[in-house]
Write an enzyme that holds these catalytic residues in place. Sequence first.
Site, mmCIF file in Angstrom:
data_model
loop_
_atom_site.group_PDB
_atom_site.id
_atom_site.type_symbol
_atom_site.label_atom_id
_atom_site.label_comp_id
_atom_site.label_asym_id
_atom_site.label_seq_id
_atom_site.Cartn_x
_atom_site.Cartn_y
_atom_site.Cartn_z
ATOM 1 N N GLU A 252 0.816 -1.212 0.000
ATOM 2 C CA GLU A 252 0.000 0.000 0.000
ATOM 3 C C GLU A 252 0.853 1.267 0.000
ATOM 4 O O GLU A 252 0.418 2.322 -0.462
ATOM 5 C CB GLU A 252 -0.939 0.000 1.210
ATOM 6 C CG GLU A 252 -2.123 0.931 1.063
ATOM 7 C CD GLU A 252 -3.184 0.673 2.113
ATOM 8 O OE1 GLU A 252 -4.306 0.283 1.731
ATOM 9 O OE2 GLU A 252 -2.905 0.869 3.311
ATOM 10 N N HIS A 279 8.968 -26.096 0.358
ATOM 11 C CA HIS A 279 8.360 -27.141 -0.453
ATOM 12 C C HIS A 279 7.348 -26.577 -1.443
ATOM 13 O O HIS A 279 6.505 -27.311 -1.955
ATOM 14 C CB HIS A 279 7.722 -28.187 0.457
ATOM 15 C CG HIS A 279 8.699 -28.839 1.382
ATOM 16 N ND1 HIS A 279 9.405 -29.965 1.036
ATOM 17 C CD2 HIS A 279 9.141 -28.489 2.617
ATOM 18 C CE1 HIS A 279 10.217 -30.303 2.031
ATOM 19 N NE2 HIS A 279 10.073 -29.412 2.999
ATOM 20 N N LYS A 395 -13.276 2.146 -2.592
ATOM 21 C CA LYS A 395 -14.225 2.493 -1.529
ATOM 22 C C LYS A 395 -15.330 3.405 -2.056
ATOM 23 O O LYS A 395 -16.507 3.250 -1.698
ATOM 24 C CB LYS A 395 -13.481 3.181 -0.385
ATOM 25 C CG LYS A 395 -12.545 2.286 0.402
ATOM 26 C CD LYS A 395 -11.859 3.084 1.505
ATOM 27 C CE LYS A 395 -10.903 2.220 2.305
ATOM 28 N NZ LYS A 395 -10.217 2.998 3.373
#
Length: 405
Positions: A252, A279, A395
Amino acid sequence: MKNKLYFNSNSRKEEQRAFESIQKEQTSIGYYSLPDQDVTQILEYSNTLSEDVTTIAVIGIGGSSLGAKAVYEFMKPVKDLHRKLYFFESTDPINITDLLSKFDVNKTHFLVISKSGSTVETFSIYKYIYSLQSDPTAYTFITDPDSPLEKYAKEISASVLYLPDNVGGRFSVLSTVGLVPLAMCGIDINSLLAGARFIKKSFFEHGYTQDMLLTKAVYYAKNHAQYNINCIFAYSETLKYFCQWYVQLWGESLGKHQRHSAFHVGLTPIGLIGPKDQHSFLQLIMEGTRDKSVTFIKIEDFHENIVIPDITLPHLEMLDSLNNLPFSKLINMQCDSVIEALLDQGDIPLDTITIQSVTEDNIGSLMFYYELLTSLVGELIDVNTYDQPGVEAGKIILKSKLQEL
């Protein structure tokens, strides 16, 4: 905390420029002053909770929860805490229902955190919980002065605490946002701040940390077009949520338009936990595209001395070399082996951070170290480290859709 770099920036001029810029920022960016704060009022407020309160629950998202969660999950396995701490940070209905099944809402104090005072995710969850627990004394609201949330809290005569000036959510772990829930459950917030203060002093007063951070930041910035993926490979499960906090902080803050051009820049953060990610993701680092830098984080003292039993298993005698080996030594041997293998490649930028033990001051040091590193890299790649216009755009669209309903 010890940091070892396997690369050089070769640019003292850029290091000096970055340092001078960060020095100037201290007058306008609030997080720099947080390690030096007096937390007496926070501790006094935390002590006003009734002994009947057995659980603390944070209702918040992103920077309102990730920092405190990182510290709590780091300390929880090794410290006898007097309250449990839960985090409501998703509108996933399964998650909400599952969390509520884990504790008694009548023995819980809820911290509702929203800097703006109108975060959609936070208040959708709050409304649901309020339908189950409507006692105003069960809530503390943390927000900016004069926000809609402050007005609401005063309307219902609930307690309100404030965020300090000029501290963005992802840099707020050492403010009321992180310190209040941590203090309420028994984390030593004075030690947490002491660790951050040590890093701050070392950086700004020309200590060991300054050289490490400046070299690292300049290298990342100079090479961000090639090595545009930055991986943390932490060898402890206790650092899982620290990695999540780092992903938000890094992503961000650094994924932006440059201030003085139209270019999109950024370094993509990846959080890995060893040895399990040996892995999976390690294959990509080892033989994939050379676009990744890697920081290994190790812990010297795990506060746990369990050893592998002295047992011989039929047909598996070749594994008897494990017998009597402490798990703490094994996990660090695994880490060292991966580092050695990657160094042999010769073209993967690596560094290591070693934490002495699982304590509040050490996680405080690590988090402030990464906040400083983020600010330095942001300055050097020419972005505004402290805004998030890409997040705000989503938003705005969501609020428009909700109004259409």
